[in-house]
Design a protein around this motif. Structure first.
Motif, PDB file in Angstrom:
ATOM      1  N   ASP A 129       0.693  -1.175  -0.036  1.00 54.19           N
ATOM      2  CA  ASP A 129       0.020  -0.041  -0.048  1.00 54.19           C
ATOM      3  C   ASP A 129       0.927   1.399  -0.044  1.00 54.19           C
ATOM      4  OD1 ASP A 129       0.942   0.378   2.525  1.00 54.19           O
ATOM      5  OD2 ASP A 129      -0.832  -0.327   3.523  1.00 54.19           O
ATOM      6  N   ASP A 130       0.386   2.377   0.117  1.00 52.90           N
ATOM      7  CA  ASP A 130       1.012   3.552  -0.046  1.00 52.90           C
ATOM      8  C   ASP A 130       1.898   3.741   1.114  1.00 52.90           C
ATOM      9  OD1 ASP A 130       0.377   4.146  -2.632  1.00 52.90           O
ATOM     10  OD2 ASP A 130      -0.770   5.871  -2.129  1.00 52.90           O
ATOM     11  N   SER A 131       1.692   3.121   2.293  1.00 56.98           N
ATOM     12  CA  SER A 131       2.520   3.376   3.399  1.00 56.98           C
ATOM     13  C   SER A 131       3.845   2.238   3.383  1.00 56.98           C
ATOM     14  CB  SER A 131       1.966   3.044   4.923  1.00 56.98           C
ATOM     15  OG  SER A 131       1.259   1.917   5.134  1.00 56.98           O
TER      16      SER A 131
ATOM     17  N   ALA B  17       5.914   5.905   9.058  1.00 56.33           N
ATOM     18  CA  ALA B  17       4.690   5.051   9.333  1.00 56.33           C
ATOM     19  C   ALA B  17       4.868   3.961  10.389  1.00 56.33           C
ATOM     20  CB  ALA B  17       4.082   4.566   7.690  1.00 56.33           C
TER      21      ALA B  17
ATOM     22  N   LEU C   5      -2.018   7.764  11.651  1.00 56.19           N
ATOM     23  CA  LEU C   5      -1.554   7.614  10.417  1.00 56.19           C
ATOM     24  C   LEU C   5      -2.085   8.672   9.486  1.00 56.19           C
ATOM     25  CD1 LEU C   5       0.054   5.307  11.161  1.00 56.19           C
ATOM     26  CD2 LEU C   5      -0.231   4.318   8.785  1.00 56.19           C
TER      27      LEU C   5
ATOM     28  N   THR D 189      -2.566   8.658   5.651  1.00 54.86           N
ATOM     29  CA  THR D 189      -2.480   8.049   4.555  1.00 54.86           C
ATOM     30  C   THR D 189      -2.934   8.549   3.258  1.00 54.86           C
ATOM     31  OG1 THR D 189      -3.874   6.456   4.981  1.00 54.86           O
ATOM     32  CG2 THR D 189      -1.397   5.781   5.661  1.00 54.86           C
TER      33      THR D 189
ATOM     34  N   HIS E  44       2.206   9.888   5.408  1.00 57.53           N
ATOM     35  CA  HIS E  44       2.685   8.304   5.633  1.00 57.53           C
ATOM     36  C   HIS E  44       2.200   7.778   4.398  1.00 57.53           C
ATOM     37  CE1 HIS E  44       1.964   9.538   9.910  1.00 57.53           C
ATOM     38  NE2 HIS E  44       3.377   8.980   9.866  1.00 57.53           N
ATOM     39  N   ALA E  45       2.155   8.554   3.173  1.00 53.90           N
ATOM     40  CA  ALA E  45       1.590   7.870   1.976  1.00 53.90           C
ATOM     41  C   ALA E  45       2.673   8.346   0.893  1.00 53.90           C
ATOM     42  CB  ALA E  45       0.171   8.605   1.484  1.00 53.90           C
TER      43      ALA E  45
END
Length: 477
Positions: A296-298, A333, A344, A346, A352-353
């Motif tokens: 995922d983006d984290s 993250a 977070l 995100t 955190h992304a």
């Protein structure tokens, strides 16, 4: 029987290249105990076989090319490069392939370094087999971060191993200039190494399966680099595949799909990358060995709340600077989840992304001319469903470019989203443009509206004045 040592940390990082180092730096800064595992040299691919040695080889090449285009200086630099001095300069920037300084840095941030092959041995568990065969088991309270990078992917040609081909590693670390070099591929490694070794004295033949070079950039980038390589003396052949290779009496023989035999002293295959995950124990946590790791983006691996994949290994953007960016995101993250001190963020462009992986990835190709880009090409933006317009400017019309070099040849493009009037992508090709791409990266990542860019006044007379020419072209057409 060797006794197994066990240790517990908040975070265990597998891979001590720039990406792993940055994850460890961020988690240590957050107060988390961190172990970092490395099977080769601390500092990784970038420090010893990629970014640093390749640019050390290329810098004298580009400097000489710029000097030759400068009145009053051109006659002073007509001779060949001192290949021995260039290679020694490369050796200096790789610290002669010794990692003492990098080890000191790891120790300085308070992380524990384990040398050896690290493999997952179940959830939150990493088994390290040291050079002496000793086994250590590291348990992570919060996270394991896989930062093992990628390796050169070689084609399945019969007898290829017997030829002892170059990959990017051999191309950046060779200690002699081959008299003749075949380069197979048309991407960044291929064109940079063709540029370097041609200038150092090799007779270079470039074999490209597709129709041109740098096919992930705007088409004019590959066209201008191809023209320059040809003018420099390289033999560039597009639409050409290698069907077999052999080494006969020390000479490499490559046979193409048309049956032509091409001879050389060395052959470099720059035909793609593969993840370094084949001996990582992925099967112990339900993942496929040898696969890219989806996140995922984290940067958390899909389906695993404790496992992170950062850098090349996740196949998001195979660039050192982008991997270091991901490492900063992942480290933040991990710390946020471990400490619970803050939630977070995100959302797109959140703390955190890794949103830039999708929208604002910058890259510089250090050829002559340089090619630099950020964000989406025109074709990519159209495929993504954006209503866009490309605005092109001949860099030779910019006063600063003419002062930079006589006969300056280059081109600039910005891809404008007509709905939001922001930039989706920017590409520059020409001498010296690598130092300009960060301004474009800020414009793309910051989603700066075109009307606001009018107030970002470029200094005169610099090549950066191309920004004004691009905005004028957008306004007037």
């Amino acid at each position: 029987m060797t006794e197994t040592e066990s240790n517990v940390y908040d975070v265990v990082v597998i891979g001590a290249g720039p990406v792993g180092e940055n994850v460890a730096d961020r988690t240590r800064a957050a107060g988390l105990t961190t172990a970092i595992v490395e099977s080769e040299l601390v500092g990784g691919e970038c420090s010893y076989w990629a970014c640093m040695p390749s640019k050390a080889l290329l810098r004298p090449v580009i400097a000489r090319a710029d000097a030759r285009r400068t009145p009053g200086l051109s006659q002073a630099v007509r001779g060949p490069l001192d290949a021995a001095a260039v290679l020694a300069h490369r050796d200096y920037y790789t610290s002669d392939w010794k990692d003492d300084g990098q080890v000191q840095w790891v120790e300085g941030i308070g992380a524990d370094l384990y040398r050896g092959q690290g493999r997952l041995a179940g959830p939150r568990t990493v088994e390290v087999t040291g050079p002496d065969g000793a086994r250590r088991v590291l348990t992570a309270r919060h996270a394991v971060a896989v930062c093992t990078g990628s390796r050169a992917a070689l084609p399945g040609l019969p007898g290829l191993a017997d030829v002892r081909p170059w990959t990017s590693r051999e191309a950046t670390s060779a200690h002699e200039v081959p008299g003749r070099l075949i380069v197979v591929g048309g991407g960044v490694v291929a064109v940079e190494m063709a540029t370097a070794w041609q200038a150092l004295g090799s007779r270079v033949t470039v074999l490209v399966r597709g129709g041109g070079l740098l096919d992930r950039m705007e088409p004019f980038a590959g066209e201008l680099v191809a023209r320059a390589l040809t003018e420099a003396g390289a033999d560039l052949r597009t639409g050409t595949s290698v069907k077999s290779v052999s080494r006969e009496n020390g000479t490499v023989v490559a046979v193409t799909d048309t049956g032509e035999r091409i001879e050389a002293d060395e052959i470099l295959f720059a035909t793609g990358r593969a993840p370094r995950t084949d001996d990582l124990g992925l099967e112990t946590v339900g993942l496929e060995p040898g696969s890219w790791l989806e996140t995922d983006d984290s940067l958390r691996v899909t389906g695993h709340d404790w496992l992170y994949a950062v850098g090349d290994v996740n196949h998001r953007a195979l660039l050192t600077h982008q991997g270091k960016y991901q490492a900063r995101i992942a480290g933040a993250a991990i710390a946020a989840r471990a400490t619970g001190e803050r939630g977070l963020d995100t959302a797109p462009w959140g703390a955190h992304a890794a949103t830039a992986d999708h929208a604002a990835v910058p890259q510089v190709v250090f050829t002559d001319p340089e090619a630099a880009s950020v964000g989406l090409t025109l074709a990519e933006a159209e495929r993504a469903g954006h209503r866009v317009r490309a605005v092109d400017v001949d860099l030779a019309t910019v006063a600063g470019a003419g002062l930079y070099a006589d006969g300056y040849t280059g081109r600039a493009r910005m891809v404008v989203d007509l709905e939001d009037e922001i930039l989706r992508g920017v590409t520059f090709v020409g001498p010296g443009v690598g130092e300009m791409i960060h301004s474009a990266t800020i414009a793309v990542a910051g989603q700066v509206p075109v009307h606001r860019l009018w107030h970002a006044v470029p200094s005169y007379p610099t090549i950066s004045e191309v920004w004004l020419r691009l905005l004028e072209a957008y306004r007037d057409n």
